[in-house]
Design an enzyme around this catalytic site. Sequence first.
Site, PDB file in Angstrom:
ATOM      1  N   GLU A  80       0.818  -1.225   0.000  1.00 50.60           N
ATOM      2  CA  GLU A  80       0.000   0.000   0.000  1.00 50.60           C
ATOM      3  C   GLU A  80       0.846   1.267   0.000  1.00 50.60           C
ATOM      4  O   GLU A  80       0.643   2.152   0.838  1.00 50.60           O
ATOM      5  CB  GLU A  80      -0.971  -0.016   1.184  1.00 50.60           C
ATOM      6  CG  GLU A  80      -1.999  -1.114   1.068  1.00 50.60           C
ATOM      7  CD  GLU A  80      -3.148  -1.034   2.092  1.00 50.60           C
ATOM      8  OE1 GLU A  80      -3.068  -0.224   3.030  1.00 50.60           O
ATOM      9  OE2 GLU A  80      -4.111  -1.802   1.925  1.00 50.60           O
TER      10      GLU A  80
ATOM     11  N   GLU B  85      -5.442  -8.399  -0.526  1.00 49.89           N
ATOM     12  CA  GLU B  85      -6.164  -8.090   0.720  1.00 49.89           C
ATOM     13  C   GLU B  85      -7.615  -7.849   0.355  1.00 49.89           C
ATOM     14  O   GLU B  85      -7.914  -6.920  -0.403  1.00 49.89           O
ATOM     15  CB  GLU B  85      -5.597  -6.850   1.418  1.00 49.89           C
ATOM     16  CG  GLU B  85      -4.257  -7.072   2.082  1.00 49.89           C
ATOM     17  CD  GLU B  85      -3.821  -5.896   2.960  1.00 49.89           C
ATOM     18  OE1 GLU B  85      -4.679  -5.227   3.553  1.00 49.89           O
ATOM     19  OE2 GLU B  85      -2.605  -5.661   3.004  1.00 49.89           O
TER      20      GLU B  85
HETATM   21  O1  AHR Z   1      -5.081  -5.983   6.853  1.00 55.47           O
HETATM   22  C1  AHR Z   1      -4.981  -4.848   7.672  1.00 55.47           C
HETATM   23  C2  AHR Z   1      -4.281  -3.707   6.985  1.00 55.47           C
HETATM   24  O2  AHR Z   1      -5.075  -3.259   5.925  1.00 55.47           O
HETATM   25  C3  AHR Z   1      -2.966  -3.998   6.338  1.00 55.47           C
HETATM   26  O3  AHR Z   1      -1.911  -3.926   7.220  1.00 55.47           O
HETATM   27  C4  AHR Z   1      -2.851  -2.926   5.307  1.00 55.47           C
HETATM   28  O4  AHR Z   1      -2.104  -3.323   4.201  1.00 55.47           O
HETATM   29  C5  AHR Z   1      -4.279  -2.582   4.972  1.00 55.47           C
HETATM   30  O5  AHR Z   1      -4.519  -1.224   5.060  1.00 55.47           O
END
Ligand code: AHR
Length: 497
Positions: free
Chosen positions: A172, A291
Amino acid sequence: LNARMTLDRDFRIAEIDPRIYGSFIEHLGRAVYGGIYEPGHPEADERGFRQDVLRLVRELGVPIVRYPGGNFVSGYNWEDGIGPKEARPRRLELAWRTIETNEFGTNEFMDWVKAAGAQAMMAVNLGTRGIDEARNLVEYCNHPGGTYWSDLRRKHGYEQPHNIKVWCLGNEMDGPWQIGHKTAAEYGRLAQETAKVMKWVDPTIELVSCGSSSAKMPTFPEYEAVSLDFTYDHVDYVSLHQYFGNRSGDTASYLASTLEMDHFIRTVKATCDYIKAKKRSKKTLNLSFDEWNVWFHSNEADKKIEPWSIAPPQLEDIYTFEDALLVGGMLITLLKHSDRVRMACLAQLVNVIAPIMTENGGRAWRQTIFYPFLHASKYGRGIALQPVIDSPKYDTAEFTDVPALESIAVHNPEKDELTVFALNRSLGDALTLKCAIRGFEGYGVLEHLVLEHDDLKAVNGPDGERVKPHAGGRSQMRDGLLEAELPKHSWHVIRLG
Ligand code: AHR
């Protein structure tokens, strides 16, 4: 209401990459400490790995696990987590404002992931660090021996290389909350050079370039376009992240969020293909949706956590029945795009926005979202087939023309089975599904699993599972026509063979 559908053996989307059923363990909250690793727990083995948790992870059949972050990785010194435990430093962990003991590190994770029957997806720190640390980590993990870092691994007790195949180039990096947040051009250049050198150390690895941390980011999709202009020739995937939450209590819109996810995937595909055209490249870039999940229940509680504690309960969303329905819909969306989405990670796996929860020193249990994920991972292997759907539609505060029925089918030629996954997200209407099935003569209904509950807010806990599937779904197959009853707001797995 009736929903009509046609399925044909030849309507192939793709052979599904099993890594679409991946998950994620970050050094965050109680994911590692108190989750997968808890020395002294009655279920812990000599390495501190909780066997009750491992059993549930194996039940999910997760084939790949991303590690060690997440936001955590952008401040992580991987060297802190190797070698004798007593010599490992305690650090301030700035992403989640905790203290990291480093008792668990790369080698422990590789032992654990092996025990889980999965492979690793390893992320490198491109927040505070860069090319040198990344190439050293590849050398430590993947080089057989005879060099400084590979011999250090051997000295640490790992004679054989870990041979980690998939690597994420940071996490990210588009987000201002990220340690070492970068503009797309800053990230693109660093990721390009890091990728180049990591592949020089081990040309067999696959690399993931960071995309946007959600479709709502103001820099989306320009971040992808600009950064991929640098990284395209050096990487194999671009990442997508997306979390949903029913913050306003508007369940109709919430369950329709898969439309946004679908649009997100289409836009990233288009952006990749634009760069492909621009570069006159022959390579098609794939997508790693590394994610995805529901995340909102714990937001307020997390604001009250004392900083600088060790493994506090963070991001511990307790999932409802409606969350499980959305997770089912998200899985269908991933499968619809399985020609380009080759990897995906349910974020996360244990305690932190997770299908599996634990008590420190106590029990482990399955959240509501465990079930749709289990179903897809177990029965969604093989060839994804594109259904043609004619469903009643409805409008919500946020979306128009939302089909009540979401569905996908998966043909498993090895098992000679066809599985139809279906979500009726209508809050008011039952659907009668009438599905013409072509090319599967002689198939009948083997099993019809249903996840349903009158209470959309029903949750599971260590004392019992209010939300769990039953096998009493009503469906029949006659003359190539499948007819199934889909009660309002319910999730279905209809197995034919
Ligand atoms: O999964 C939780 C968080 O969400 C992770 O650390 C990050 O990559 C995202 O913002």
